[in-house]
Design a protein around this motif. Structure first.
Motif, short mmCIF file in Angstrom:
data_model
loop_
_atom_site.label_atom_id
_atom_site.label_comp_id
_atom_site.label_asym_id
_atom_site.label_seq_id
_atom_site.Cartn_x
_atom_site.Cartn_y
_atom_site.Cartn_z
N PHE A 24 19.67 59.18 63.63
CA PHE A 24 19.15 58.65 62.37
C PHE A 24 19.85 59.35 61.22
CE2 PHE A 24 15.99 58.70 58.88
CZ PHE A 24 15.78 57.33 58.76
N GLY A 25 20.18 58.60 60.18
CA GLY A 25 20.76 59.22 58.99
C GLY A 25 22.24 59.51 59.14
N LEU A 26 22.77 60.21 58.14
CA LEU A 26 24.21 60.48 58.06
C LEU A 26 24.55 61.96 58.15
CD1 LEU A 26 25.18 58.21 55.02
CD2 LEU A 26 25.73 57.80 57.41
N GLY A 27 23.52 62.83 58.10
CA GLY A 27 23.77 64.25 57.89
C GLY A 27 24.66 64.90 58.93
N HIS A 28 24.40 64.64 60.20
CA HIS A 28 25.14 65.33 61.26
C HIS A 28 26.61 64.89 61.26
CE1 HIS A 28 21.21 66.58 62.62
NE2 HIS A 28 20.84 65.33 62.61
N LEU A 29 26.84 63.59 61.14
CA LEU A 29 28.22 63.08 61.14
C LEU A 29 28.99 63.60 59.93
CD1 LEU A 29 30.54 61.24 62.08
CD2 LEU A 29 29.43 59.36 60.85
N ARG A 30 28.37 63.59 58.76
CA ARG A 30 29.09 64.02 57.56
C ARG A 30 29.40 65.51 57.62
NH1 ARG A 30 26.60 62.54 52.22
NH2 ARG A 30 28.71 62.96 51.52
N ARG A 31 28.50 66.30 58.20
CA ARG A 31 28.76 67.73 58.35
C ARG A 31 29.93 67.94 59.32
NH1 ARG A 31 23.83 69.35 58.21
NH2 ARG A 31 23.34 69.04 60.40
N SER A 32 29.91 67.24 60.45
CA SER A 32 30.99 67.38 61.44
C SER A 32 32.32 66.93 60.85
CB SER A 32 30.66 66.56 62.69
OG SER A 32 29.50 67.05 63.32
N ARG A 33 32.29 65.87 60.07
CA ARG A 33 33.52 65.34 59.44
C ARG A 33 34.10 66.35 58.44
NH1 ARG A 33 33.17 61.92 54.87
NH2 ARG A 33 35.07 60.76 54.36
N ALA A 34 33.24 66.98 57.66
CA ALA A 34 33.71 67.99 56.69
C ALA A 34 34.32 69.18 57.41
CB ALA A 34 32.55 68.44 55.80
N LEU A 35 33.70 69.62 58.49
CA LEU A 35 34.22 70.75 59.26
C LEU A 35 35.55 70.40 59.92
CD1 LEU A 35 30.84 71.83 60.87
CD2 LEU A 35 32.24 73.30 59.40
N ALA A 37 37.73 68.18 59.00
CA ALA A 37 38.77 68.06 57.98
C ALA A 37 39.28 69.44 57.57
CB ALA A 37 38.22 67.32 56.76
N ALA A 38 38.37 70.40 57.39
CA ALA A 38 38.78 71.74 56.98
C ALA A 38 39.58 72.44 58.06
CB ALA A 38 37.54 72.57 56.63
N ILE A 39 39.17 72.28 59.31
CA ILE A 39 39.85 72.95 60.42
C ILE A 39 41.26 72.40 60.61
CG2 ILE A 39 39.84 73.22 62.95
CD1 ILE A 39 36.71 73.36 62.69
N PRO A 63 40.29 62.02 58.25
CA PRO A 63 41.61 62.60 57.93
C PRO A 63 42.58 62.44 59.10
CG PRO A 63 39.82 64.19 57.55
CD PRO A 63 39.24 63.05 58.31
N ARG A 64 43.84 62.70 58.82
CA ARG A 64 44.84 62.70 59.90
C ARG A 64 44.45 63.74 60.95
NH1 ARG A 64 49.54 64.69 58.79
NH2 ARG A 64 50.53 63.80 60.62
N ARG A 65 44.71 63.42 62.21
CA ARG A 65 44.41 64.29 63.35
C ARG A 65 42.91 64.52 63.56
NH1 ARG A 65 46.04 68.86 61.88
NH2 ARG A 65 46.96 68.28 59.89
N VAL A 66 42.10 63.64 62.97
CA VAL A 66 40.66 63.64 63.25
C VAL A 66 40.27 62.22 63.65
CG1 VAL A 66 38.33 63.98 62.33
CG2 VAL A 66 40.20 65.47 61.56
N ASP A 67 39.58 62.08 64.78
CA ASP A 67 39.13 60.76 65.22
C ASP A 67 37.70 60.89 65.74
OD1 ASP A 67 39.16 58.05 65.76
OD2 ASP A 67 41.10 58.09 66.76
N HIS A 68 37.12 59.76 66.10
CA HIS A 68 35.74 59.80 66.60
C HIS A 68 35.56 58.86 67.78
CE1 HIS A 68 35.56 56.17 64.14
NE2 HIS A 68 34.42 55.87 64.74
N VAL A 69 34.60 59.18 68.61
CA VAL A 69 34.16 58.31 69.69
C VAL A 69 32.71 57.97 69.42
CG1 VAL A 69 33.65 58.16 72.15
CG2 VAL A 69 35.76 59.27 71.40
N ARG A 70 32.42 56.69 69.37
CA ARG A 70 31.08 56.22 69.05
C ARG A 70 30.26 56.10 70.34
NH1 ARG A 70 26.61 53.99 68.30
NH2 ARG A 70 26.26 52.15 67.01
N LEU A 71 29.17 56.87 70.42
CA LEU A 71 28.25 56.78 71.54
C LEU A 71 27.24 55.66 71.28
CD1 LEU A 71 27.48 60.61 71.86
CD2 LEU A 71 29.05 59.27 73.30
N PRO A 72 26.74 54.99 72.33
CA PRO A 72 25.73 53.95 72.12
C PRO A 72 24.56 54.48 71.29
CG PRO A 72 26.45 53.95 74.40
CD PRO A 72 27.07 55.16 73.76
#
Length: 404
Positions: A24-35, A37-39, A63-72
């Motif tokens: 639920f929500g966006l918090g976890h994904l947005r936090r992981s995405r920010a991390l 990107a920085a790494i 960002p470049r060199r960052v991708d995601h896999v969508r779980l059901p």
């Protein structure tokens, strides 16, 4: 045939895997995405993969060199139980499917570091088979990342006991990162962590949001109204609209971001009310590039989620936070601590009343608040730098172990 790696691969570019359950929500994904990107920005050779259950993951740019896999996806019912979001499977079946997909992704991606967001055992324990596999077969360093506030200590202790999360934290995780400062709040307070586990805690500071490429903001001046993901933002949005309806002289105008999880029926009702305000409030749908709206705003009225709080601090915006108090007190705890430090103003249901009059006063007083930068203490926004340093240390340790 074992798919596990033989220690680290010194000749290979680093691979970082994020797990973000996102029911639920966006918090976890947005936090992981920010991390991520920085790494990857700090190490031009590193790659990151985010495993996420967020139904809106595909609407973000990565960002470049960052991708995601969508779980059901799974969704929480009104009674607190969970169900598959779209596919016709029972919750046990969909959890088993997600668990298998996670393990396959881990085996194929073969990460050097796994960073797990908030849930030590994953959604309904779905991460446990992967944690056991990594511990047995791989040299992967496992990190548990916690936001600054989880819940009231006694509520959290009961939740972690039910999920056997303390045992998992003790057994599997090499480090625990808290994305905040101990002087502001300790999210592990009340958890029966051993001295050994407590010694593995790193207080990173909050995760600064990079301004990045900012587009052209709407016509200024305006205040930004953001309920985050929007799924639980009905009361706050209603309060702001009521304030502008009740006070025809209330200014400046407001730009409202609904969030992707605000229900269609509610949104139709709000659209009708917005239209009747003749431009004094304008509304947009989900903004994955909300940074542009933050950058141009005179101030912000928002809920008290972790990511929104980080944005308020990073963009140095005067803010009124209207925290939710159910199903957990996380947002209220964060907002009350931040108000005590002079970083934001909180609109508290018991103290101020959640009335149109209280919101009118808060918006009128917004320009006279201090900027967060006037109260920010040393290290408060150093989280991303701290994390990239920790990643470098973990990778160096692993490489030395493999070649030593």
């Amino acid at each position: 045939m074992s798919l596990g790696k033989t220690n680290s691969k010194p000749g290979r570019a680093p691979r970082i895997l994020f797990y973000s359950h996102d029911t639920f929500g966006l918090g976890h994904l947005r936090r992981s995405r920010a991390l991520a990107a920085a790494i990857t920005q700090a190490d031009q050779n590193a790659s990151a993969l985010i495993l996420t259950g967020s139904p809106v993951a595909g609407r973000f740019t990565f960002p470049r060199r960052v991708d995601h896999v969508r779980l059901p996806g799974v969704t929480k019912r009104a009674d607190g139980s969970y169900a598959a979001r779209t596919i016709g499977m029972g919750i046990e079946e969909v959890t088993e499917l997600r668990s298998g997909l996670i393990q396959t992704a881990v085996q194929q991606f073969d990460p050097d570091v796994l960073i797990v967001d908030k849930e030590p055992t994953g959604f309904r324990g779905e991460l446990l088979p992967t944690l056991k596999y990594l511990q047995k077969n791989c040299g992967t360093k496992m990190v548990l990342g916690l936001r600054d506030v989880l819940d009231e200590p006694e509520v959290l202790a009961a939740e972690w006991a039910r999920k056997e999360a303390v045992e998992a934290t003790e057994r599997f995780y090499h480090e625990i990162w808290v994305y905040g400062l101990q002087s502001i709040h300790d999210p592990t307070q009340g958890l029966p962590l051993s001295a050994a586990a407590q010694s593995r805690i790193h207080w990173t500071g909050y995760l600064r949001r990079d301004l990045g490429p900012v587009g052209e903001p709407p016509q200024q001046p305006y205040i930004l109204i953001t309920p985050g993901g929007g799924g639980d933002g009905k009361a706050m949005v209603n309060l702001v609209l009521s304030a502008y309806e009740k006070d025809p002289d209330l200014s400046p105008r407001a730009v409202l971001v609904y969030g992707p999880f605000l229900s269609g029926e509610l949104r139709e009702d709000f659209e009708t009310r917005v239209a009747a305000l003749n431009g004094r409030v304008t509304a947009v749908g989900f903004e994955s590039q909300i940074e542009t709206l933050f950058a141009g705003a005179e101030g912000v009225v928002c809920m008290g989620g972790y990511n929104t709080f980080c944005e308020v601090l990073s963009f140095d915006k005067r803010a009124v936070i209207v925290p939710r108090t159910t199903p957990r007190l996380e947002q209220w705890i964060r907002a009350s601590r931040a108000e005590g430090l002079g970083l934001v103003r909180m609109l508290d249901e018991n103290r101020d009343g959640l009335t149109p009059e209280a919101m009118i006063r808060a918006i009128r007083e917004l320009p006279h608040q201090s900027l967060p930068s006037q109260a920010i203490q040393s290290g408060l926004l150093d989280g991303l730098d701290y994390v990239t340093d920790r990643i470098e240390s973990l990778l160096t340790w692993e490489q030395e172990r493999a070649t030593g």
